[in-house]
Design a protein around this motif. Structure first.
Motif, PDB file in Angstrom:
ATOM      1  N   GLY A   1     -39.259  41.540 -64.943  1.00  0.00           N
ATOM      2  CA  GLY A   1     -38.846  41.336 -63.575  1.00  0.00           C
ATOM      3  C   GLY A   1     -39.228  42.461 -62.642  1.00  0.00           C
ATOM      4  O   GLY A   1     -39.077  42.349 -61.437  1.00  0.00           O
TER       5      GLY A   1
ATOM      6  N   ASP B   1     -41.757  44.679 -60.558  1.00  0.00           N
ATOM      7  CA  ASP B   1     -43.017  44.278 -59.919  1.00  0.00           C
ATOM      8  C   ASP B   1     -44.227  44.974 -60.524  1.00  0.00           C
ATOM      9  O   ASP B   1     -45.297  44.376 -60.666  1.00  0.00           O
ATOM     10  CB  ASP B   1     -42.949  44.555 -58.413  1.00  0.00           C
ATOM     11  CG  ASP B   1     -42.781  46.039 -58.110  1.00  0.00           C
ATOM     12  OD1 ASP B   1     -43.780  46.683 -57.751  1.00  0.00           O
ATOM     13  OD2 ASP B   1     -41.657  46.547 -58.231  1.00  0.00           O
TER      14      ASP B   1
ATOM     15  N   SER C   1     -37.237  43.574 -56.687  1.00  0.00           N
ATOM     16  CA  SER C   1     -37.393  42.885 -55.410  1.00  0.00           C
ATOM     17  C   SER C   1     -36.593  41.598 -55.353  1.00  0.00           C
ATOM     18  O   SER C   1     -35.985  41.271 -54.327  1.00  0.00           O
ATOM     19  CB  SER C   1     -38.876  42.588 -55.167  1.00  0.00           C
ATOM     20  OG  SER C   1     -39.592  43.786 -54.955  1.00  0.00           O
ATOM     21  N   ARG C   2     -36.574  40.843 -56.444  1.00  0.00           N
ATOM     22  CA  ARG C   2     -35.842  39.574 -56.439  1.00  0.00           C
ATOM     23  C   ARG C   2     -34.332  39.810 -56.320  1.00  0.00           C
ATOM     24  O   ARG C   2     -33.643  39.096 -55.587  1.00  0.00           O
ATOM     25  CB  ARG C   2     -36.166  38.779 -57.703  1.00  0.00           C
ATOM     26  CG  ARG C   2     -37.604  38.302 -57.746  1.00  0.00           C
ATOM     27  CD  ARG C   2     -37.870  37.419 -58.959  1.00  0.00           C
ATOM     28  NE  ARG C   2     -39.261  37.015 -58.986  1.00  0.00           N
ATOM     29  CZ  ARG C   2     -39.770  36.006 -58.287  1.00  0.00           C
ATOM     30  NH1 ARG C   2     -38.979  35.318 -57.481  1.00  0.00           N
ATOM     31  NH2 ARG C   2     -41.048  35.695 -58.371  1.00  0.00           N
ATOM     32  N   ASP C   3     -33.830  40.800 -57.035  1.00  0.00           N
ATOM     33  CA  ASP C   3     -32.396  41.105 -56.943  1.00  0.00           C
ATOM     34  C   ASP C   3     -32.030  41.578 -55.539  1.00  0.00           C
ATOM     35  O   ASP C   3     -30.973  41.222 -55.003  1.00  0.00           O
ATOM     36  CB  ASP C   3     -32.016  42.178 -57.971  1.00  0.00           C
ATOM     37  CG  ASP C   3     -32.127  41.676 -59.407  1.00  0.00           C
ATOM     38  OD1 ASP C   3     -32.093  40.441 -59.607  1.00  0.00           O
ATOM     39  OD2 ASP C   3     -32.260  42.506 -60.315  1.00  0.00           O
TER      40      ASP C   3
ATOM     41  N   ASP D   1     -42.607  42.517 -53.478  1.00  0.00           N
ATOM     42  CA  ASP D   1     -43.054  41.237 -54.030  1.00  0.00           C
ATOM     43  C   ASP D   1     -43.384  40.301 -52.882  1.00  0.00           C
ATOM     44  O   ASP D   1     -42.504  39.820 -52.180  1.00  0.00           O
ATOM     45  CB  ASP D   1     -41.948  40.622 -54.902  1.00  0.00           C
ATOM     46  CG  ASP D   1     -42.461  39.429 -55.694  1.00  0.00           C
ATOM     47  OD1 ASP D   1     -41.837  39.096 -56.710  1.00  0.00           O
ATOM     48  OD2 ASP D   1     -43.480  38.833 -55.312  1.00  0.00           O
TER      49      ASP D   1
ATOM     50  N   GLN E   1     -33.565  40.778 -52.775  1.00  0.00           N
ATOM     51  CA  GLN E   1     -33.614  39.627 -51.880  1.00  0.00           C
ATOM     52  C   GLN E   1     -32.314  38.837 -51.958  1.00  0.00           C
ATOM     53  O   GLN E   1     -31.759  38.425 -50.929  1.00  0.00           O
ATOM     54  CB  GLN E   1     -34.783  38.717 -52.234  1.00  0.00           C
ATOM     55  CG  GLN E   1     -34.871  37.495 -51.316  1.00  0.00           C
ATOM     56  CD  GLN E   1     -35.706  36.372 -51.905  1.00  0.00           C
ATOM     57  OE1 GLN E   1     -35.912  36.314 -53.111  1.00  0.00           O
ATOM     58  NE2 GLN E   1     -36.172  35.478 -51.067  1.00  0.00           N
ATOM     59  N   THR E   2     -31.817  38.627 -53.170  1.00  0.00           N
ATOM     60  CA  THR E   2     -30.565  37.888 -53.342  1.00  0.00           C
ATOM     61  C   THR E   2     -29.409  38.619 -52.661  1.00  0.00           C
ATOM     62  O   THR E   2     -28.608  38.008 -51.950  1.00  0.00           O
ATOM     63  CB  THR E   2     -30.268  37.707 -54.840  1.00  0.00           C
ATOM     64  OG1 THR E   2     -31.318  36.953 -55.442  1.00  0.00           O
ATOM     65  CG2 THR E   2     -28.954  36.970 -55.040  1.00  0.00           C
TER      66      THR E   2
ATOM     67  N   LEU F   1     -41.761  36.551 -51.784  1.00  0.00           N
ATOM     68  CA  LEU F   1     -40.387  36.362 -51.354  1.00  0.00           C
ATOM     69  C   LEU F   1     -40.266  35.742 -49.964  1.00  0.00           C
ATOM     70  O   LEU F   1     -39.211  35.765 -49.365  1.00  0.00           O
ATOM     71  CB  LEU F   1     -39.646  37.700 -51.380  1.00  0.00           C
ATOM     72  CG  LEU F   1     -39.581  38.381 -52.740  1.00  0.00           C
ATOM     73  CD1 LEU F   1     -38.784  39.670 -52.636  1.00  0.00           C
ATOM     74  CD2 LEU F   1     -38.963  37.482 -53.786  1.00  0.00           C
TER      75      LEU F   1
END
Length: 304
Positions: free
Chosen positions: A200, A202, A129-131, A148, A133-134, A151
């Protein structure tokens, strides 16, 4: 004054570096510099201070920058409106999703859309999810399905709740059930070997957090995998895993958690500051409507 000159000017203004701007615009640096100088000649003022490699906007540059951005945005909107006349007959959508969604619900979500719009190409990116989002923030994706809920801190992104997935424990069908009861408690995982996702991921974070809330650290039989690898390791009898019920299928024994159980919310993320193409809007609408046909173990969220 030309649109290309304005685009080069904005790139230099945002990067504060002629070479970096040229790389971003995929043009030779001397050509970009020449076009910027031609623009300065057209407007009759220097737009940048150039001192020993340091680039900063002059007062004229500060004045022109918001106007140039608006002109380029409106020009892009005009081109897009014309292209959209036949865009649903062709097009391209860059969609990001977590590996567990790609293994579980996403294929059925996309099947009807692909039959309806065979000319639209979907470019799928799997990631955490973080990747995702970026990538969405940087413009590398048009849409992303993330899980996630933390975010929400990116002001460029909007989040649309889609559905909630039940998390369950899976084990090989040929092995005994992990507990004698029909349902398992989180505390029952203490000491049991778990096949764990990479850092990393989720599902890893949700499982570890639930175990720690019960006062113990989970035991890993093996860790570091993506969804497909985790399923294969469980099937080989290496350990148990906590996964969404929508990925289980008929290959595994599924044991539900006792109330209140574990679940995760799936959300749609998209750029709020960009006007989506017609193809992107069509895919977004198709996935947004899909929770009306969710399988058991998943339920639509009220904010949808």
């Amino acid at each position: 004054m030309q649109f290309q000159q304005l685009a080069y000017f904005v790139a230099v203004a945002e990067t504060r570096h002629f070479t970096h701007a040229a790389e971003q615009m995929r043009v030779a640096q001397p050509s970009l510099s020449q076009q910027v100088r031609a623009l300065e000649k057209d407007v009759g003022a220097s737009l940048f201070h150039r001192i020993r490699g340091n680039v900063s906007l002059t007062e004229a540059g500060e004045t022109l920058l918001p106007i140039a951005r608006r002109i380029l945005a409106e020009t892009d909107t005009a081109y897009r409106a014309i292209r959209e006349l036949d865009e649903l007959g062709r097009g391209r959508v860059r969609l990001g999703a977590t590996p567990s969604l790609c293994t579980g619900l996403l294929p059925s979500m996309l099947s009807a859309f692909c039959r309806t719009y065979p000319g639209i190409e979907i470019v799928l990116t799997e990631g955490g999810s973080r990747d995702l989002q970026t990538s969405l923030s940087e413009g590398a994706l048009d849409l992303a399905m993330i899980v996630d809920s933390r975010l929400h801190d990116d002001p460029r992104l909007s989040m649309l709740p889609l559905f909630e997935e039940e998390l369950v424990v899976i084990s090989p069908k040929t092995s005994p059930a992990p507990v004698p009861d029909a349902q398992i408690k989180i505390g029952d995982l203490k000491g049991l070997p778990l096949v764990m996702f990479r850092r990393g991921y989720d599902l890893r974070e949700a499982t570890v957090a639930a175990c720690r809330a019960e006062g113990f650290e989970p035991k890993f039989a093996i860790e570091g995998g993506e969804m497909d690898a985790v399923l294969e390791f469980v099937n080989a009898g290496i350990g148990l895993a906590v996964v969404p019920s929508t990925v289980v299928g008929d290959r595994f024994r599924m044991t539900r958690f006792s109330a209140p159980g574990l679940s995760r919310a799936v959300q749609f993320a998209y750029r709020r500051d960009l006007e989506p193409s017609r193809a992107v809007r069509a895919l977004k609408d198709a996935i947004t409507r899909y929770p009306d046909r969710l399988p058991p173990g998943a339920k639509a969220l009220g904010g949808r």
